[in-house]
Design a protein around this motif. Structure first.
Motif, mmCIF file in Angstrom:
data_model
loop_
_atom_site.group_PDB
_atom_site.id
_atom_site.type_symbol
_atom_site.label_atom_id
_atom_site.label_comp_id
_atom_site.label_asym_id
_atom_site.label_seq_id
_atom_site.Cartn_x
_atom_site.Cartn_y
_atom_site.Cartn_z
ATOM 1 N N VAL A 413 53.101 41.236 15.717
ATOM 2 C CA VAL A 413 53.858 42.471 15.599
ATOM 3 C C VAL A 413 52.984 43.706 15.799
ATOM 4 N N THR A 414 53.130 44.517 16.895
ATOM 5 C CA THR A 414 52.353 45.530 16.807
ATOM 6 C C THR A 414 53.159 46.755 16.475
ATOM 7 N N ASP A 415 52.617 48.001 16.234
ATOM 8 C CA ASP A 415 53.051 49.344 16.253
ATOM 9 C C ASP A 415 52.714 49.935 17.368
ATOM 10 N N VAL A 416 52.485 51.195 17.258
ATOM 11 C CA VAL A 416 51.859 52.020 18.466
ATOM 12 C C VAL A 416 50.267 52.398 18.033
ATOM 13 N N GLY A 417 49.476 52.671 19.121
ATOM 14 C CA GLY A 417 48.109 53.049 18.879
ATOM 15 C C GLY A 417 47.325 52.039 19.431
ATOM 16 N N TRP A 418 45.935 51.882 19.009
ATOM 17 C CA TRP A 418 45.100 50.994 19.438
ATOM 18 C C TRP A 418 45.607 49.425 19.418
ATOM 19 N N ASN A 419 46.471 48.969 18.249
ATOM 20 C CA ASN A 419 47.084 47.642 18.242
ATOM 21 C C ASN A 419 47.848 47.462 19.373
ATOM 22 N N ASN A 421 48.098 48.754 22.302
ATOM 23 C CA ASN A 421 47.514 48.793 23.779
ATOM 24 C C ASN A 421 46.341 47.911 23.984
ATOM 25 N N GLY A 422 45.796 47.453 22.842
ATOM 26 C CA GLY A 422 44.720 46.558 22.845
ATOM 27 C C GLY A 422 45.247 45.292 23.167
ATOM 28 N N VAL A 423 46.146 44.999 22.285
ATOM 29 C CA VAL A 423 47.016 43.452 22.418
ATOM 30 C C VAL A 423 47.381 43.391 23.645
ATOM 31 N N ALA A 424 48.209 44.541 24.102
ATOM 32 C CA ALA A 424 48.890 44.145 25.614
ATOM 33 C C ALA A 424 47.688 43.925 26.612
ATOM 34 N N GLN A 425 46.749 44.726 26.435
ATOM 35 C CA GLN A 425 45.621 44.681 27.624
ATOM 36 C C GLN A 425 44.563 43.373 27.411
ATOM 37 N N ILE A 429 48.509 35.801 24.812
ATOM 38 C CA ILE A 429 49.655 35.204 24.256
ATOM 39 C C ILE A 429 50.279 34.161 25.336
ATOM 40 N N ASP A 430 50.388 33.328 24.854
ATOM 41 C CA ASP A 430 50.474 31.887 25.302
ATOM 42 C C ASP A 430 52.038 31.505 24.946
ATOM 43 N N VAL A 431 52.539 31.902 23.945
ATOM 44 C CA VAL A 431 54.024 31.516 23.687
ATOM 45 C C VAL A 431 54.915 32.544 23.902
ATOM 46 N N PRO A 432 55.736 32.263 24.839
ATOM 47 C CA PRO A 432 56.576 33.591 25.282
ATOM 48 C C PRO A 432 57.410 34.015 24.031
ATOM 49 N N GLY A 433 57.651 35.147 23.785
ATOM 50 C CA GLY A 433 58.523 35.957 22.738
ATOM 51 C C GLY A 433 57.572 36.013 21.459
ATOM 52 N N THR A 434 56.485 35.919 21.220
ATOM 53 C CA THR A 434 55.639 35.816 20.046
ATOM 54 C C THR A 434 54.875 37.260 19.878
ATOM 55 N N PHE A 435 54.936 38.217 21.077
ATOM 56 C CA PHE A 435 54.488 39.477 21.101
ATOM 57 C C PHE A 435 55.451 40.403 20.968
ATOM 58 N N ILE A 436 55.686 41.137 19.734
ATOM 59 C CA ILE A 436 56.759 42.213 19.445
ATOM 60 C C ILE A 436 56.344 43.156 19.206
ATOM 61 N N THR A 437 56.649 44.250 20.027
ATOM 62 C CA THR A 437 56.058 45.663 20.189
ATOM 63 C C THR A 437 57.073 46.780 20.293
ATOM 64 N N PRO A 438 56.986 48.052 20.127
ATOM 65 C CA PRO A 438 57.871 48.995 20.326
ATOM 66 C C PRO A 438 57.546 49.602 21.745
ATOM 67 N N SER A 439 58.575 49.427 22.721
ATOM 68 C CA SER A 439 57.878 50.231 23.999
ATOM 69 C C SER A 439 58.540 51.358 24.297
ATOM 70 N N GLY A 440 60.163 51.491 24.384
ATOM 71 C CA GLY A 440 60.665 52.542 25.019
ATOM 72 C C GLY A 440 60.441 53.727 24.193
ATOM 73 N N LEU A 441 60.760 53.543 22.828
ATOM 74 C CA LEU A 441 60.445 54.778 21.912
ATOM 75 C C LEU A 441 59.305 54.891 21.316
ATOM 76 N N CYS A 442 58.368 53.606 21.313
ATOM 77 C CA CYS A 442 57.147 53.733 20.798
ATOM 78 C C CYS A 442 57.088 54.564 19.474
ATOM 79 N N THR A 443 57.848 53.614 18.503
ATOM 80 C CA THR A 443 57.773 54.467 17.282
ATOM 81 C C THR A 443 56.825 53.961 16.279
#
Ligand SMILES: Cc1ncc(C[n+]2csc(CCOP(=O)(O)OP(=O)(O)O)c2C)c(N)n1
Length: 590
Positions: A413-419, A421-425, A429-443
């Motif tokens: 589960v990430t927040d915003v910041g390097w965490n 952006n770095g995880v996404a890039q 991630i091999d198991v769908p749904g295991t990456f949980i991140t705030p996208s639209g509001l980027c809180t």
């Protein structure tokens, strides 16, 4: 005359019906709906409901701030597929939760917010804690811009219908939050015993008609450089196997948005990676050069689309766009769209994959090699950092230790910041749904709290929050909640003593990081977050060398106790292969 536990209807004065207090009937009903947990924070307007809740089978997870409860409900919904349920007090309780509820809205996460309100007989008298500067009993209006529907319950007999509608609407079509604003006297009102009899309907999701599925399959088969573009809708409708079937049937490369990460396993030879500002060069290049793009479950948002600048990610036209989304309002907003279809991502991709059977796509013998070479070229720019021993650590080393220590099905589960952006890039991630991140509001503040809800939904799987020190510092009381609720999550705090991403941005444009770093009397100000964790009775570890991180993670996961691992880290920026228009806006006047 009204007797205890009975109610006389004014329109049928001869009939006396058996009654029960609304709050108790409401919790019974929530149990029947399958609600397992409610996140929230108390107040005088909701204790009648809390009394009933405490006597029900539903778990109540009490937080120290309503924003935490809202993010936790959001995380729960993402990890369980069910609506998250949030309980708030009126006024400051409701306003505290706004950020978390808006965050869920912008990421299309289903949520039902139950909020206490003033006693209905005091409408117009402006009682204690009421928001009323423009209208009486008006607090529910605060939620209008980000809720699918805001209800104020004005009569006890409306409560069952409104709660049923709220659960229905939160899941129907594009999922999102719905507010049920309940004057406190209504919790205590008598209602006929069978008041909550109506359940939300079983919903059939909108499918793509077979003719259109056939047409899209044929367009994809005859395109020379087709591309599939997967958004969060592919993940939330659990459409990853349909996506893979289509990609493999016609040999089409797949790029994805931030929320689409995990749509194909990381090593899949057709996977390009994320697009946009923080994306990968190969994903951006394939998108730019595609002659036909099928975008599914995405709003083609700014960060993923390099501010829609045709030089960087999407160049539409000349690329042609077919766009499938559950929300018609998303189709055609940012790019000219040749075919739009309102459909559930899983049903649509399944139908197109079925129609693609027996067809063959464009012959691109070097496609897989080109993708692999593009991915390797990009990762070669930073993968040596995965083993860096430097201290404070390189952020990439933190990712590598996480990858080694975490089971494949662990939630990150990430927040915003390097965490984020770095995880996404860079993080597989091999198991769908295991990456949980705030996208639209980027809180900032999402990750430390959302992980609580994720662990509540999936107690048998590891849940790690990878977050910055800015985010963790904004509400460290998450540790107390994890202790009280017995949620053994791990927070890995990437500590660069500042709001690092924004500090880097300011420094790039203006040569300094004024207002972005943590300082005390002009010197860097570092907080011992591990000690805060220990003060809450949790585990707290301050990592003193790169080599300590791996063992610290393994011990934390094995401990069964909430653990904060504080990792001093260099404030190194994430590579930005795409574009963000803000960088064209800043002007340095001196
Ligand atoms: C609530 C909120 N306030 C401000 C921002 C703007 N913002 C984006 S990234 C960021 C810095 C986050 O700092 P930290 O959590 O330490 O992570 P880092 O950038 O150092 O990796 C800020 C303040 C935001 N996204 N959300």
């Amino acid at each position: 005359m009204k007797k205890h536990g009975t109610l006389e209807y004014t329109n049928a004065p001869d009939v006396t019906v058996e009654t029960r207090i609304a709050a108790y009937q409401l919790t019974d009903y929530l149990e029947r709906l399958g609600v397992e947990v409610i996140f929230g924070l108390c107040g005088h307007t909701v204790i009648a409901f809390l009394d009933a809740l405490g006597k029900s089978r539903i778990r109540f997870i009490s937080t120290r701030h309503e924003q935490i409860a809202a993010h936790a409900a959001d995380g729960y919904a993402r990890a369980s597929g069910k609506p998250g349920v949030l309980l708030t007090h009126l006024g400051p309780g409701l306003t505290n939760a706004t950020t978390g509820v808006a965050n869920a809205a912008l990421d299309s996460v289903p949520m039902v917010v139950l909020a206490g309100d003033i006693p209905s007989h005091y409408y117009g008298r402006h009682p204690h804690q009421e928001v009323n500067l423009h209208a009486d009993a008006d607090q529910y209006e605060i939620y209008r811009p980000f809720c699918k529907r805001v209800y104020r319950v004005d009569r006890p007999q409306d409560l069952p219908r409104i709660v049923e509608r709220a659960f229905h609407l939160s899941m129907a079509g594009r999922p999102g939050p719905v507010l049920v604003d309940i004057p406190m006297d209504i919790f205590s009102a008598d209602l006929p015993v069978d008041s909550f009899s109506k359940l939300p309907p079983i919903l059939s999701r909108p499918a793509l008609d077979p003719a259109m599925a056939g047409r899209i399959a044929s367009e994809l088969a005859s395109a020379r450089r087709p591309l599939l573009y997967a958004g969060g809708g592919v993940m939330s409708s659990r459409a990853t196997s349909e996506l893979r079937a289509l990609a493999e049937a016609l040999e089409i490369p797949v790029a994805h948005t931030l929320m689409g990460k995990g749509c194909l396993e990381e090593k899949h030879p057709l996977l390009l990676g994320m697009t946009g500002f923080w994306g990968t060069p190969v994903a951006n290049a394939f998108c730019r050069e595609a002659d036909l793009i099928l975008a599914v479950g995405t709003r083609l948002a700014e960060a993923n689309s390099s501010s829609w600048d045709p030089r960087f990610t999407f160049s539409i036209p000349p690329s042609r766009l077919i766009h499938i989304d559950i929300d018609s309002a998303e189709i055609g907003r940012n790019f000219p769209t040749e075919i739009g279809a309102v459909a559930d991502a899983k049903l649509a991709l399944g139908a197109i994959a079925e129609a693609a059977k027996g067809r063959s796509g464009a012959v691109r013998p070097d496609l897989r090699k080109t993708i692999a070479a593009g991915r390797d070229e990009f990762s070669s720019r930073w993968d040596h950092q995965w083993s860096s021993d430097q201290y404070p650590l390189r952020p990439e080393r933190i990712l590598s230790e996480l990858h080694k220590a975490l089971p494949k099905d662990a939630f990150i589960v990430t927040d915003v910041g390097w965490n984020k952006n770095g995880v996404a890039q860079q993080y597989p991630i091999d198991v769908p749904g295991t990456f949980i991140t705030p996208s639209g509001l980027c809180t900032m503040g999402f990750g430390p709290a959302a992980v609580l809800g994720v662990k509540t939904a999936q107690p048998d799987r590891a849940a790690v929050a990878l977050i910055g020190d800015g985010a963790f510092g904004s509400n460290p009381s998450v540790v107390a909640t994890a202790m009280e609720a017995n949620l053994p999550v791990v927070w890995v705090v990437m500590d660069n003593s500042g709001f690092g991403t924004i500090a880097g941005l300011e420094s790039m444009h203006y040569g300094w990081s004024f207002g972005c770093m943590f300082e005390c009397n002009g010197k860097p100000y570092t907080i011992d977050y591990a000690a805060i964790a220990r003060a809450c009775g949790a585990r707290g570890v301050l990592v003193k060398s790169a080599a300590e991180l791996g063992p610290a993670l393994r011990e934390a996961l094995a401990s069964g106790v909430p653990t904060v691992i504080q990792v001093p880290m260099e404030n190194a920026p994430t590579p930005t292969p795409g574009h963000w228009n803000i960088n064209d806006i800043y002007r340095n006047g001196q």
